[in-house]
Design an enzyme around this catalytic site. Structure first.
Site, mmCIF file in Angstrom:
data_model
loop_
_atom_site.group_PDB
_atom_site.id
_atom_site.type_symbol
_atom_site.label_atom_id
_atom_site.label_comp_id
_atom_site.label_asym_id
_atom_site.label_seq_id
_atom_site.Cartn_x
_atom_site.Cartn_y
_atom_site.Cartn_z
ATOM 1 C CG ASP A 143 -2.149 0.771 0.878
ATOM 2 O OD1 ASP A 143 -2.503 1.130 -0.080
ATOM 3 O OD2 ASP A 143 -2.679 1.460 2.098
ATOM 4 C CG HIS A 150 -3.968 10.483 3.094
ATOM 5 N ND1 HIS A 150 -5.129 10.342 4.262
ATOM 6 C CD2 HIS A 150 -3.283 9.370 3.234
ATOM 7 C CE1 HIS A 150 -4.699 9.278 4.871
ATOM 8 N NE2 HIS A 150 -3.740 8.739 4.529
ATOM 9 N NE ARG A 159 5.675 14.194 10.766
ATOM 10 C CZ ARG A 159 5.041 13.303 10.157
ATOM 11 N NH1 ARG A 159 4.754 12.125 11.078
ATOM 12 N NH2 ARG A 159 4.368 13.141 8.952
ATOM 13 C CD GLU A 215 -6.150 4.552 5.085
ATOM 14 O OE1 GLU A 215 -5.192 3.739 4.302
ATOM 15 O OE2 GLU A 215 -5.385 5.308 6.017
ATOM 16 C CD GLU A 217 -5.397 3.007 0.155
ATOM 17 O OE1 GLU A 217 -4.784 2.189 -0.553
ATOM 18 O OE2 GLU A 217 -5.311 3.049 1.485
ATOM 19 C CG ASP A 249 -5.133 0.265 3.961
ATOM 20 O OD1 ASP A 249 -5.153 -0.932 4.475
ATOM 21 O OD2 ASP A 249 -4.221 1.146 4.099
ATOM 22 N NE ARG A 253 -7.217 6.002 10.323
ATOM 23 C CZ ARG A 253 -6.695 5.850 9.100
ATOM 24 N NH1 ARG A 253 -5.428 5.505 8.961
ATOM 25 N NH2 ARG A 253 -7.094 6.170 8.061
ATOM 26 C CD GLN A 256 -2.306 4.173 11.283
ATOM 27 O OE1 GLN A 256 -3.523 4.329 10.947
ATOM 28 N NE2 GLN A 256 -1.477 4.772 10.029
ATOM 29 C CE LYS A 269 -2.821 1.887 7.555
ATOM 30 N NZ LYS A 269 -3.832 2.714 6.779
ATOM 31 C CB THR A 273 -7.113 -5.009 2.694
ATOM 32 O OG1 THR A 273 -5.976 -4.798 3.734
ATOM 33 C CG2 THR A 273 -6.942 -3.850 1.749
ATOM 34 C CB THR A 376 -6.327 7.657 1.983
ATOM 35 O OG1 THR A 376 -5.985 6.629 2.949
ATOM 36 C CG2 THR A 376 -7.600 8.370 2.043
ATOM 37 C CD GLU A 390 -7.205 12.751 4.740
ATOM 38 O OE1 GLU A 390 -7.146 13.750 3.888
ATOM 39 O OE2 GLU A 390 -7.235 11.505 4.169
HETATM 40 MN MN MN Z 1 -3.993 2.776 3.022
#
Ligand code: MN
Length: 446
Positions: A143, A150, A159, A215, A217, A249, A253, A256, A269, A273, A376, A390
């Site tokens: 992936d 994204h 960040r 996600e 994709e 996907d 979170r 993650q 992840k 999928t 994504t 997001e």
């Molecule tokens: Mn992904």
């Protein structure tokens, strides 16, 4: 050149399968995507099919009946297995010959299929009677992260001052996914358990994720492979891609956030999928090829091995991908699924050809049926953001659904539906169908 625009893309041509001619149909004569199906309840192995309107051409049955000739027959011969890998391995000319022959057989006025009394049940059965399977045996799944939008939005959550790391504009960033847990759309997804660390705690806990996300994709299936130690030239990259599907996907979170540094996504992840059952060939996508999105002012040009040169004009692809959600309460109240996002593949920073070329650039061998995810698909506007991370700003700003429910992340019983389609002036609209899956509660013992 198998991927030129030709009569098979002519918007004025119609099929004798009437449902294929209806406005908004994902599978008109101009598309002809490949998948794997079986008649529900039939004692037969899964086999290759081609979607037309609300029907499926049984490639094996048509081959047995002698409807294909020459190179189309050779390609159809490769379709007798329960995956498309052999057809993919033959390269783009084989699939093209078969698609062209099917186009002629399905063209308005052609009687060859209907000359067989049992055509409706044996040769072109209804899609509603079919069970759909994962279209390929996926040896490896990678992936990528090819949407700068994204990468920026997700990076900002972690960040704020430095959302996109300096390598992003030079290297198509990706991670190795898990092929064993790729499932076809329609398969329910079990909420995973995992290790998380709450913001206000100094002790991790193990339990069901509280931040399950989708996600939206696109997936690119590898066609012809390359040998270990033999990188491929970007000029050949497109010919080594078989076609595209929709990919969800699924991402946990909270898992993650705790596990991903320094080596990237792992169990957040790999639990599942989803892929859509129909693979739209790059030949069918020919009218929808576009230049890659313009790089922001001051960004570096791609290094030579990732430079499409003059072919750049058609190196991107213009696919729209929508994500919808339907909750248990919405279904009970007959509220239709609500659209969460609409992304455009033309907004991606890296092209499918660049992803494939980069992946093989160290000599890594790619095999027929390998799957690459775009990452994504997000865009510049809020409505273009292709995941809840997001859309809700990391869960801080819930979205409100019709009926009044809110979501920070997905709840048990929620169904996520991805849809994809292509539109261009002067051409027939083609679609990807759906990639749909419902969330099951976590296992009781977790
Ligand atoms: Mn992904």
């Amino acid at each position: 050149m198998s991927r030129a625009i030709d009569e098979t893309h002519d918007a004025s041509r119609r099929s004798w399968v009437e449902s294929a001619n209806r406005a908004g149909c994902d599978f008109p004569l101009q598309n002809l995507p490949f998948g794997i199906f079986r008649r529900r309840g039939a004692d037969e192995p899964p086999r290759a099919g081609v979607a037309i309107g609300d029907r499926i051409v049984d490639v094996t049955a048509c081959q047995t009946t002698g409807l294909f000739t020459d190179s189309a027959a050779t390609a159809a011969e490769a379709c007798t297995e329960p995956t498309l890998n052999r057809l993919m391995a033959l390269g783009p000319d084989a699939a093209s010959a078969l698609r062209r022959e099917l186009w002629r057989l399905l063209l308005d006025g052609d009687e060859r299929v209907r000359a067989h009394a049992d055509w409706e049940t044996r040769l072109v059965p209804g899609m509603a009677t079919a069970e759909l399977f994962c279209p390929a045996e996926i040896g490896d799944f990678t992936d990528f992260f090819s949407s700068l939008h994204h990468a920026t939005n997700a990076g900002r959550l972690f960040r704020p001052d430095n959302p996109v790391l300096p390598n992003y504009r030079h290297v198509p960033v990706g991670y190795h996914g898990r092929a064993s847990s790729v499932v076809v759309g329609g398969t329910a997804i079990r909420r995973p358990a995992g290790q998380t660390m709450a913001d206000d705690s100094d002790q991790p806990v193990f339990g069901p994720t509280k931040a399950l996300d989708y996600e939206a994709e696109l997936g690119f299936f590898v066609g012809r492979g390359n040998a270990l130690g033999s990188p491929r030239d970007i000029r050949d990259a497109d010919d080594c891609l078989f076609g595209m599907c929709l990919v969800n996907d699924w991402s946990a979170r909270d898992i993650q956030k705790w596990e991903a540094r320094p080596l990237g996504p792992f169990l957040a992840k790999s639990f599942a999928t989803s892929v859509s059952p129909w693979i739209v060939t790059f030949e069918a996508l020919a009218p929808f090829r576009v230049p890659p999105s313009a790089r922001p002012e001051g960004d570096p040009a791609p290094l030579a091995y990732l430079d499409h040169g003059p072919a750049s004009e058609r190196a991107g692809v213009d696919v729209r991908i929508e994500a919808y959600v339907s909750t248990r309460n919405m279904r009970a109240s007959d509220i239709p699924p609500a659209r969460l996002s609409l992304g455009h593949a033309r907004d991606l920073y890296w092209t499918p050809g660049q992803l494939l070329t980069h992946h093989a650039s160290n000599g890594c061998d790619m095999h027929p049926g390998d799957l690459m995810g775009s990452g994504t698909v997000s865009g510049p506007e809020r409505e273009n953001e292709g995941c809840l991370l997001e859309l809700t700003r990391g869960g801080r700003e819930p979205v409100t659904l019709p009926g009044g429910e809110t979501r920070r992340f997905l709840a048990d019983g929620d169904e996520v539906i991805l849809k994809g389609y292509c539109e261009a002036e002067g051409f027939a609209r083609i679609g990807f169908g759906e990639c749909r899956a419902r969330i099951l509660p976590a296992q009781a013992n977790s």
